[in-house]
Design an enzyme around this catalytic site. Structure first.
Site, PDB file in Angstrom:
ATOM      1  N   GLN A 173      68.037  15.952  11.413  1.00 40.92           N
ATOM      2  CA  GLN A 173      69.234  15.108  11.558  1.00 40.92           C
ATOM      3  C   GLN A 173      69.253  14.345  12.876  1.00 40.92           C
ATOM      4  O   GLN A 173      70.029  13.406  13.034  1.00 40.92           O
ATOM      5  CB  GLN A 173      70.512  15.960  11.449  1.00 40.92           C
TER       6      GLN A 173
ATOM      7  N   CYS B  98      78.707  16.947   5.951  1.00 38.76           N
ATOM      8  CA  CYS B  98      77.425  16.880   6.653  1.00 38.76           C
ATOM      9  C   CYS B  98      77.512  15.794   7.711  1.00 38.76           C
ATOM     10  O   CYS B  98      78.042  14.711   7.440  1.00 38.76           O
ATOM     11  CB  CYS B  98      76.321  16.548   5.649  1.00 38.76           C
TER      12      CYS B  98
ATOM     13  N   HIS C 114      68.212  21.367   4.745  1.00 36.37           N
ATOM     14  CA  HIS C 114      67.786  20.160   5.469  1.00 36.37           C
ATOM     15  C   HIS C 114      66.305  20.224   5.826  1.00 36.37           C
ATOM     16  O   HIS C 114      65.616  19.202   5.839  1.00 36.37           O
ATOM     17  CB  HIS C 114      68.576  20.021   6.787  1.00 36.37           C
TER      18      HIS C 114
HETATM   19 ZN    ZN Z   1      73.966  18.502   6.754  1.00 36.57          ZN
END
Ligand code: ZN
Length: 155
Positions: A51, A88, A134
């Site tokens: 991320q 998220c 993820h």
């Molecule tokens: Zn997430």
């Protein structure tokens, strides 16, 4: 520590299968600290390395009790099933209901290279499953139902 840019929906790094961390060193600890600072700034309860654009198997989770720096996590046990709302940091303002195991056991390496495990339930279990997903390029949006916008905390 520094705030990192959060990769949003559509960025290829979010779909990558992340590589295991071979050596836990200062560089990894700095990344974990930056991930944590970024997560706190955006009021998330969990964040995964992809991320912030780094495709390695590392996550940070803090549901408000204690920060966990989790490297090379493996979910070794899953028990029960429960549906609850999830968000998220890569999908700001998007929420959906996701079915997850109610309890999980996760083995991982901590920021000092020591192998540990956590047994978790409730939000912690949900968050761990979301973040481990993820690392395999799986996003909650792929399995979420009743997708809406709201104000719950992002993961
Ligand atoms: Zn997430």
């Amino acid at each position: 520590m520094s705030i990192m840019e959060i990769k949003k929906m559509g960025e290829p790094v979010l779909k990558q299968i992340c590589t295991p961390v071979e050596k836990v060193n200062k560089k990894i600890r700095t990344l974990l600290d930056d991930m944590a600072e970024t997560m706190y700034k955006y009021e998330g309860v969990g964040i995964a390395a992809p991320q912030v654009g780094v495709p390695i198997r590392a996550i940070v989770v803090d549901i408000g009790k204690k920060r966990y720096d989790i490297i090379n996590p493996v979910i070794t046990e899953r028990e029960g099933s429960i549906v609850d709302s999830e968000g998220c940091l890569s999908f700001p303002g998007v929420y959906g209901e996701v079915e997850r195991a109610e309890k999980v056991k996760v083995e991982y390496t901590n920021r000092y290279g020591k192998r540990k495990f956590i047994e978790a339930e409730g939000l912690m279990a949900r968050c761990l499953q979301h973040e481990v997903d993820h690392l395999d390029g799986h996003l909650f949006i792929e399995v979420a139902k009743n997708i809406t916008t709201g104000s719950k905390k992002d993961e």
